[in-house]
Motif scaffolding. Structure first.
Motif, PDB file in Angstrom:
ATOM      1  N   ARG A  67       0.828  -1.211   0.000  1.00 56.06           N
ATOM      2  CA  ARG A  67       0.000   0.000   0.000  1.00 56.06           C
ATOM      3  C   ARG A  67       0.856   1.252   0.000  1.00 56.06           C
ATOM      4  O   ARG A  67       0.593   2.200  -0.751  1.00 56.06           O
ATOM      5  CB  ARG A  67      -0.921  -0.004   1.226  1.00 56.06           C
ATOM      6  CG  ARG A  67      -1.927   1.151   1.259  1.00 56.06           C
ATOM      7  CD  ARG A  67      -2.982   0.959   0.198  1.00 56.06           C
ATOM      8  NE  ARG A  67      -3.981   2.035   0.210  1.00 56.06           N
ATOM      9  CZ  ARG A  67      -5.037   2.064  -0.586  1.00 56.06           C
ATOM     10  NH1 ARG A  67      -5.249   1.080  -1.448  1.00 56.06           N
ATOM     11  NH2 ARG A  67      -5.895   3.064  -0.533  1.00 56.06           N
ATOM     12  N   ASN A  68       1.894   1.268   0.820  1.00 64.81           N
ATOM     13  CA  ASN A  68       2.773   2.417   0.899  1.00 64.81           C
ATOM     14  C   ASN A  68       3.519   2.644  -0.423  1.00 64.81           C
ATOM     15  O   ASN A  68       3.653   3.773  -0.909  1.00 64.81           O
ATOM     16  CB  ASN A  68       3.769   2.212   2.043  1.00 64.81           C
ATOM     17  CG  ASN A  68       4.330   3.503   2.611  1.00 64.81           C
ATOM     18  OD1 ASN A  68       5.371   3.498   3.277  1.00 64.81           O
ATOM     19  ND2 ASN A  68       3.674   4.626   2.387  1.00 64.81           N
ATOM     20  N   ALA A  69       3.968   1.552  -1.034  1.00 59.87           N
ATOM     21  CA  ALA A  69       4.643   1.655  -2.333  1.00 59.87           C
ATOM     22  C   ALA A  69       3.687   2.189  -3.389  1.00 59.87           C
ATOM     23  O   ALA A  69       4.071   2.977  -4.267  1.00 59.87           O
ATOM     24  CB  ALA A  69       5.186   0.291  -2.749  1.00 59.87           C
ATOM     25  N   ALA A  70       2.424   1.770  -3.307  1.00 63.01           N
ATOM     26  CA  ALA A  70       1.419   2.264  -4.247  1.00 63.01           C
ATOM     27  C   ALA A  70       1.150   3.750  -4.023  1.00 63.01           C
ATOM     28  O   ALA A  70       0.928   4.502  -4.987  1.00 63.01           O
ATOM     29  CB  ALA A  70       0.135   1.459  -4.103  1.00 63.01           C
ATOM     30  N   GLU A  71       1.167   4.188  -2.768  1.00 62.87           N
ATOM     31  CA  GLU A  71       0.976   5.615  -2.476  1.00 62.87           C
ATOM     32  C   GLU A  71       2.102   6.443  -3.083  1.00 62.87           C
ATOM     33  O   GLU A  71       1.861   7.506  -3.681  1.00 62.87           O
ATOM     34  CB  GLU A  71       0.922   5.827  -0.961  1.00 62.87           C
ATOM     35  CG  GLU A  71      -0.326   5.282  -0.307  1.00 62.87           C
ATOM     36  CD  GLU A  71      -0.264   5.304   1.207  1.00 62.87           C
ATOM     37  OE1 GLU A  71      -1.348   5.338   1.830  1.00 62.87           O
ATOM     38  OE2 GLU A  71       0.849   5.276   1.771  1.00 62.87           O
ATOM     39  N   TYR A  72       3.328   5.962  -2.944  1.00 63.62           N
ATOM     40  CA  TYR A  72       4.456   6.669  -3.556  1.00 63.62           C
ATOM     41  C   TYR A  72       4.351   6.651  -5.078  1.00 63.62           C
ATOM     42  O   TYR A  72       4.636   7.652  -5.748  1.00 63.62           O
ATOM     43  CB  TYR A  72       5.773   6.039  -3.107  1.00 63.62           C
ATOM     44  CG  TYR A  72       6.237   6.505  -1.750  1.00 63.62           C
ATOM     45  CD1 TYR A  72       6.527   7.843  -1.517  1.00 63.62           C
ATOM     46  CD2 TYR A  72       6.410   5.608  -0.704  1.00 63.62           C
ATOM     47  CE1 TYR A  72       6.949   8.283  -0.273  1.00 63.62           C
ATOM     48  CE2 TYR A  72       6.832   6.035   0.551  1.00 63.62           C
ATOM     49  CZ  TYR A  72       7.102   7.379   0.760  1.00 63.62           C
ATOM     50  OH  TYR A  72       7.531   7.818   2.001  1.00 63.62           O
ATOM     51  N   THR A  73       3.934   5.529  -5.632  1.00 64.55           N
ATOM     52  CA  THR A  73       3.810   5.425  -7.087  1.00 64.55           C
ATOM     53  C   THR A  73       2.746   6.375  -7.608  1.00 64.55           C
ATOM     54  O   THR A  73       2.934   7.015  -8.663  1.00 64.55           O
ATOM     55  CB  THR A  73       3.483   3.976  -7.491  1.00 64.55           C
ATOM     56  OG1 THR A  73       4.508   3.112  -6.989  1.00 64.55           O
ATOM     57  CG2 THR A  73       3.405   3.830  -9.002  1.00 64.55           C
ATOM     58  N   ALA A  74       1.638   6.503  -6.899  1.00 66.99           N
ATOM     59  CA  ALA A  74       0.586   7.436  -7.291  1.00 66.99           C
ATOM     60  C   ALA A  74       1.127   8.871  -7.315  1.00 66.99           C
ATOM     61  O   ALA A  74       0.844   9.639  -8.242  1.00 66.99           O
ATOM     62  CB  ALA A  74      -0.602   7.324  -6.342  1.00 66.99           C
ATOM     63  N   ALA A  75       1.911   9.213  -6.290  1.00 69.86           N
ATOM     64  CA  ALA A  75       2.493  10.559  -6.232  1.00 69.86           C
ATOM     65  C   ALA A  75       3.448  10.786  -7.403  1.00 69.86           C
ATOM     66  O   ALA A  75       3.480  11.878  -7.997  1.00 69.86           O
ATOM     67  CB  ALA A  75       3.221  10.747  -4.902  1.00 69.86           C
ATOM     68  N   ILE A  76       4.201   9.759  -7.761  1.00 69.74           N
ATOM     69  CA  ILE A  76       5.139   9.861  -8.881  1.00 69.74           C
ATOM     70  C   ILE A  76       4.398  10.010 -10.205  1.00 69.74           C
ATOM     71  O   ILE A  76       4.806  10.775 -11.081  1.00 69.74           O
ATOM     72  CB  ILE A  76       6.062   8.633  -8.901  1.00 69.74           C
ATOM     73  CG1 ILE A  76       7.074   8.730  -7.754  1.00 69.74           C
ATOM     74  CG2 ILE A  76       6.787   8.486 -10.239  1.00 69.74           C
ATOM     75  CD1 ILE A  76       7.818   7.455  -7.479  1.00 69.74           C
ATOM     76  N   CYS A  77       3.286   9.294 -10.353  1.00 70.87           N
ATOM     77  CA  CYS A  77       2.488   9.415 -11.574  1.00 70.87           C
ATOM     78  C   CYS A  77       2.023  10.851 -11.792  1.00 70.87           C
ATOM     79  O   CYS A  77       1.929  11.322 -12.932  1.00 70.87           O
ATOM     80  CB  CYS A  77       1.278   8.491 -11.513  1.00 70.87           C
ATOM     81  SG  CYS A  77       1.662   6.737 -11.701  1.00 70.87           S
ATOM     82  N   LEU A  78       1.726  11.553 -10.700  1.00 69.50           N
ATOM     83  CA  LEU A  78       1.226  12.926 -10.787  1.00 69.50           C
ATOM     84  C   LEU A  78       2.341  13.962 -10.831  1.00 69.50           C
ATOM     85  O   LEU A  78       2.069  15.147 -11.007  1.00 69.50           O
ATOM     86  CB  LEU A  78       0.305  13.205  -9.599  1.00 69.50           C
ATOM     87  CG  LEU A  78      -0.951  12.320  -9.535  1.00 69.50           C
ATOM     88  CD1 LEU A  78      -1.703  12.547  -8.231  1.00 69.50           C
ATOM     89  CD2 LEU A  78      -1.854  12.578 -10.723  1.00 69.50           C
ATOM     90  N   ASP A  79       3.564  13.506 -10.681  1.00 66.16           N
ATOM     91  CA  ASP A  79       4.738  14.384 -10.710  1.00 66.16           C
ATOM     92  C   ASP A  79       5.412  14.242 -12.068  1.00 66.16           C
ATOM     93  O   ASP A  79       6.229  13.353 -12.269  1.00 66.16           O
ATOM     94  CB  ASP A  79       5.682  13.996  -9.568  1.00 66.16           C
ATOM     95  CG  ASP A  79       6.956  14.822  -9.541  1.00 66.16           C
ATOM     96  OD1 ASP A  79       7.094  15.753 -10.356  1.00 66.16           O
ATOM     97  OD2 ASP A  79       7.838  14.512  -8.702  1.00 66.16           O
ATOM     98  N   LYS A  80       5.075  15.135 -13.000  1.00 64.46           N
ATOM     99  CA  LYS A  80       5.556  14.981 -14.377  1.00 64.46           C
ATOM    100  C   LYS A  80       7.067  15.109 -14.483  1.00 64.46           C
ATOM    101  O   LYS A  80       7.661  14.703 -15.495  1.00 64.46           O
ATOM    102  CB  LYS A  80       4.893  16.009 -15.283  1.00 64.46           C
ATOM    103  CG  LYS A  80       5.157  17.462 -14.945  1.00 64.46           C
ATOM    104  CD  LYS A  80       4.420  18.385 -15.885  1.00 64.46           C
ATOM    105  CE  LYS A  80       4.632  19.851 -15.541  1.00 64.46           C
ATOM    106  NZ  LYS A  80       6.056  20.261 -15.551  1.00 64.46           N
ATOM    107  N   ASP A  81       7.712  15.635 -13.457  1.00 71.95           N
ATOM    108  CA  ASP A  81       9.169  15.779 -13.475  1.00 71.95           C
ATOM    109  C   ASP A  81       9.882  14.562 -12.890  1.00 71.95           C
ATOM    110  O   ASP A  81      11.120  14.529 -12.858  1.00 71.95           O
ATOM    111  CB  ASP A  81       9.590  17.032 -12.698  1.00 71.95           C
ATOM    112  CG  ASP A  81       9.065  18.309 -13.343  1.00 71.95           C
ATOM    113  OD1 ASP A  81       9.065  18.388 -14.585  1.00 71.95           O
ATOM    114  OD2 ASP A  81       8.650  19.221 -12.596  1.00 71.95           O
ATOM    115  N   ALA A  82       9.122  13.587 -12.418  1.00 73.55           N
ATOM    116  CA  ALA A  82       9.721  12.400 -11.796  1.00 73.55           C
ATOM    117  C   ALA A  82      10.151  11.411 -12.872  1.00 73.55           C
ATOM    118  O   ALA A  82       9.325  10.752 -13.505  1.00 73.55           O
ATOM    119  CB  ALA A  82       8.730  11.744 -10.850  1.00 73.55           C
ATOM    120  N   VAL A  83      11.452  11.327 -13.091  1.00 74.28           N
ATOM    121  CA  VAL A  83      12.008  10.378 -14.057  1.00 74.28           C
ATOM    122  C   VAL A  83      13.269   9.757 -13.463  1.00 74.28           C
ATOM    123  O   VAL A  83      13.818  10.244 -12.477  1.00 74.28           O
ATOM    124  CB  VAL A  83      12.345  11.053 -15.412  1.00 74.28           C
ATOM    125  CG1 VAL A  83      11.082  11.565 -16.084  1.00 74.28           C
ATOM    126  CG2 VAL A  83      13.352  12.177 -15.222  1.00 74.28           C
ATOM    127  N   GLY A  84      13.722   8.673 -14.054  1.00 74.24           N
ATOM    128  CA  GLY A  84      14.921   8.005 -13.568  1.00 74.24           C
ATOM    129  C   GLY A  84      14.639   7.177 -12.337  1.00 74.24           C
ATOM    130  O   GLY A  84      13.533   6.669 -12.138  1.00 74.24           O
TER     131      GLY A  84
END
Length: 310
Positions: free
Chosen positions: A182-199
């Motif tokens: 669940r926690n990993a999914a929460e971080y992944t959701a935040a990354i999906c919404l962060d268009k600058d999150a790459v690498g």
């Protein structure tokens, strides 16, 4: 501004957790890809645009990724699926102008491994190299350590619920880096919404030694467990390779020994520098937090409930 997120393999455990989190955001539209739409939870079906197809159906994959701002791969399967299946998704993203692709990682830091060392991670190494060579699609790789939910399961052979015994290799002072599904999914959701999150993004819920985890167990449940040392890390390395050489087809006789070794041997450590602070809206769930959330008698089967209450 609305964001369209594609989730490949939307019927899986992790995908269900991720989808349930993203659906709470009114600005997110979700496209899901799967072989059998009947396996998609009913709570999703009216809110998610589904495309049916298998991992090698190129026209269906193109249709799925079209219009997405980011595609998340939640595949879990054999090496062919994890490598060739992902490459087809990446190629479709490039063809359809999808700028970011979240690879199916959620792992220890496999980027420090050579091919063949931890063989289940070889497809990840190859997929990362494939993404690194792209000029149209940016790869996103989320490192979370192990899934804490699986640590106490019988398959991992660290915790024996019947005798309340913890078994370990090494000194007991090696660090276990872990994050709940669940926690990993929460971080992944935040990354999906962060268009600058790459690498590479390093997002870990908790970092505790084996000895600390045992002490936490006693503190939380009020039960002092037995502790059984199996041998040194060198003993573990020898055993896992002997089992693989003797009977390579019997993969489950040695698979989790390989995982244990590389999780605590040190090479694949994610920390000490993490990216958790980049997403302050997500609270890291530590080993102690997890134990306080799960009743003792549910620890061995907790992993089977992941993605069920969505």
């Amino acid at each position: 501004m609305s964001v369209t997120i594609g989730i490949a393999g939307i019927t899986g455990k992790f995908a269900r957790e991720l989808t349930s989190i993203l659906l709470k955001n009114p600005h997110v539209a979700i496209k899901g890809y799967c072989r059998d739409p009947s396996k998609v939870p009913q709570s999703f079906t009216s809110k998610v645009s589904l495309v049916k197809g298998d991992a090698y159906d190129e026209p269906a994959i193109r249709s799925f990724v079209a219009g997405c701002d980011v595609v998340v791969c939640c595949y879990l399967g054999d090496p062919k699926l994890m490598e060739d299946g992902q490459k087809l998704l990446i190629d479709a993203c490039a063809a359809e102008g999808v700028p970011r692709y979240v690879a199916s990682d959620w792992s220890i830091d496999y980027t420090k491994l050579k091919l063949g060392q931890l063989f289940p991670k070889d497809p990840m190494i190859r997929v990362k190299a494939y993404l690194d060579a792209q000029d149209k699609v940016k790869g996103v790789h989320i490192l979370v350590g192990m899934f804490i939910d699986g640590f106490f399961g019988a398959h991992f052979n660290v915790y024996d619920a019947a005798t309340t015994t913890f078994k370990y290799w090494g000194t007991g002072d090696e660090i276990w880096e872990g994050t709940t599904y669940r926690n990993a999914a929460e971080y992944t959701a935040a990354i999906c919404l962060d268009k600058d999150a790459v690498g590479i993004l390093k997002l870990v819920g908790g970092q505790s030694t084996f000895n600390e985890i045992v002490a936490l167990f006693e503190r939380v449940y009020g039960v002092k467990p037995k502790v059984d040392r199996q041998g040194s890390l060198d003993d573990l390395f020898k055993l896992m390779n002997e089992k693989r050489e003797k009977d390579p087809k019997n993969i489950f006789s040695y698979l989790f020994l390989f995982f244990q070794y590389y999780m605590i041997e040190g090479t694949t450590d994610i920390g000490p520098e993490l990216d958790n602070d980049r997403y302050p809206q997500v609270k890291p769930v530590s080993w102690e937090d997890y134990l306080r959330m799960v009743p003792k008698d549910q620890l061995p089967t907790a992993i089977t409930k992941v993605g069920q209450n969505v």
